[in-house]
Design an enzyme around this catalytic site. Structure first.
Site, PDB file in Angstrom:
ATOM      1  N   LYS A 296       0.962  -1.071   0.004  1.00 21.81           N
ATOM      2  CA  LYS A 296       0.275   0.464   0.290  1.00 21.81           C
ATOM      3  C   LYS A 296       1.022   1.629   0.224  1.00 21.81           C
ATOM      4  O   LYS A 296       0.699   2.609  -0.622  1.00 21.81           O
ATOM      5  CB  LYS A 296      -1.476   0.193   0.420  1.00 21.81           C
ATOM      6  CG  LYS A 296      -2.055  -1.132   1.172  1.00 21.81           C
ATOM      7  CD  LYS A 296      -2.334  -1.442   2.492  1.00 21.81           C
ATOM      8  CE  LYS A 296      -3.761  -2.969   1.855  1.00 21.81           C
ATOM      9  NZ  LYS A 296      -4.112  -3.425   3.447  1.00 21.81           N
TER      10      LYS A 296
ATOM     11  N   ASP B 216     -10.743   2.710   4.145  1.00 18.46           N
ATOM     12  CA  ASP B 216     -11.314   0.985   3.754  1.00 18.46           C
ATOM     13  C   ASP B 216     -12.880   0.620   3.883  1.00 18.46           C
ATOM     14  O   ASP B 216     -12.830  -0.227   3.373  1.00 18.46           O
ATOM     15  CB  ASP B 216     -10.128   0.240   5.167  1.00 18.46           C
ATOM     16  CG  ASP B 216      -9.854  -0.995   4.787  1.00 18.46           C
ATOM     17  OD1 ASP B 216      -9.378  -0.773   3.337  1.00 18.46           O
ATOM     18  OD2 ASP B 216      -8.515  -1.322   5.842  1.00 18.46           O
TER      19      ASP B 216
ATOM     20  N   GLN C 111      -4.608  -1.543   9.460  1.00 16.26           N
ATOM     21  CA  GLN C 111      -4.634  -3.201   9.011  1.00 16.26           C
ATOM     22  C   GLN C 111      -4.989  -3.928   9.383  1.00 16.26           C
ATOM     23  O   GLN C 111      -4.631  -4.512  11.220  1.00 16.26           O
ATOM     24  CB  GLN C 111      -3.435  -3.149   8.690  1.00 16.26           C
ATOM     25  CG  GLN C 111      -2.621  -4.974   8.015  1.00 16.26           C
ATOM     26  CD  GLN C 111      -2.931  -4.502   6.604  1.00 16.26           C
ATOM     27  OE1 GLN C 111      -2.733  -3.956   5.602  1.00 16.26           O
ATOM     28  NE2 GLN C 111      -3.990  -5.816   5.838  1.00 16.26           N
TER      29      GLN C 111
END
Ligand code: NAP
Length: 292
Positions: free
Chosen positions: A54, A121, A98
């Protein structure tokens, strides 16, 4: 092979090229570079790899990334305090925590602490709640399911009116994929571990999104001829002919299903590259929302 291969790498590259062009135009207009903060709690090797990918994507597209590794024994308060600091930081447009978090941490509370305008996200309960409600718009859609729908659209698959079957009901893939298909006016069935007679359910589908984490689960004789098959699964299959001793396969038996389906994504090179591309698209969108 009768199915048309859906080239996720090429479609993801197009998304990233468009994001890079929009970032360059922003910067040329005197606006900030979009910035993504990544939070990694602990030392999971797979999570660390995803975070590095990322960060690299941010650099490739002209965006900033700020990495915040935390030790695996971090407290709930420490993680939430970091998220609040990032919420207040104007150079950070998107915050990505994450997952999975270590077991002692409350994932929902951490996700809830993220400012919804920075929730790239798309896992904040408000964004997911809006996704589930008619007439409401989430600010961000979870990246992997967003990528699945983009693949279908770019391939010219008609979603409206189609019978769609989603295998899996996880918070990060299956359930948001089903909600997105409903928003696109498909008629959706969600299959899970208690579903009876799965082959029969799959046979009715014009569109299948498979996200259960079971190697080559969907067989050729389960598939309606001409159906579009999106394979989210990533599984390691032992393979002595490969240097590393395994190869990656999906949740769909590719060799069987490609002979029957109309469209199919490969693994690797299908859904995988889309996840990061859609994260980059969401991070740009976050910067645009915060400009206002
Ligand atoms: P997950 O959280 O483990 O959820 C699996 C889902 O599949 C659950 O809803 C489970 O049902 C269902 N399931 C499991 N075994 C089943 C069976 N035998 N029959 C029917 N349903 C079954 O998995 P996930 O995080 O959604 O990930 C799914 C797969 O996608 C994994 O291979 C993962 O590596 C991959 N993935 C790929 C990407 C990407 O970027 N390409 C991103 C995320 C995940 P219950 O709810 O009843 O337990």
């Amino acid at each position: 092979m009768s199915a048309q291969l859906i080239d996720g790498k090429a479609i993801a590259q197009k998304v990233k090229d468009d994001v890079a062009a929009a970032v360059a135009a922003r910067v040329a207009a005197g606006k900030s570079k979009p910035g993504l903060a990544t939070v990694l709690v602990g030392e999971r090797v797979d999570s660390a790899t995803y975070v590095r990918m990322k960060q690299k994507a941010c650099a490739d597209l002209g965006m900033e990334s700020f990495h915040h590794p935390l030790p695996s024994d971090s407290t709930q308060e420490e993680v939430e305090n970091l998220v609040r600091e990032l919420n207040a930081d104007p150079t950070v447009n998107g915050i990505l925590v994450q997952l999975p978090l270590p077991d002692h941490l409350d994932e929902e509370k951490v996700l809830q602490a993220i400012d919804i305008t920075k929730d790239v996200d798309g896992f904040h309960p408000i964004n997911i709640g809006r996704l589930a409600q008619k007439g409401r718009e989430p600010l961000f859609v979870p990246c992997t399911p967003f990528g699945c729908i983009h693949l279908l659209k770019e391939s010219g698959v008609k979603i409206e009116g189609a019978n769609a079957v989603v295998l899996g009901r996880s918070n990060i893939v299956g359930m948001p994929a089903a909600l997105l298909l409903v928003r696109e006016n498909a008629t959706v069935t969600v299959v899970h571990s208690r579903t009876q007679n799965i082959p029969e359910v799959v046979r009715r589908a014009d569109i299948v999104i498979a996200a259960i984490g079971k190697m080559e689960f969907v067989r050729g004789d389960w598939v309606k001829p001409g159906a579009a098959i999106i394979d989210v699964g990533i599984n390691s299959k032992p393979d002595a002919t490969r240097k590393r001793g395994y190869r990656l396969v999906g949740d769909v038996n590719f060799d069987e299903v490609k002979e029957v389906a109309g469209y199919i994504t490969p693994v690797p090179g299908g859904v995988g590259p889309m996840t990061i591309a859609m994260l980059m698209k969401n991070t740009l969108r976050a910067a645009e929302i915060q400009d206002q």
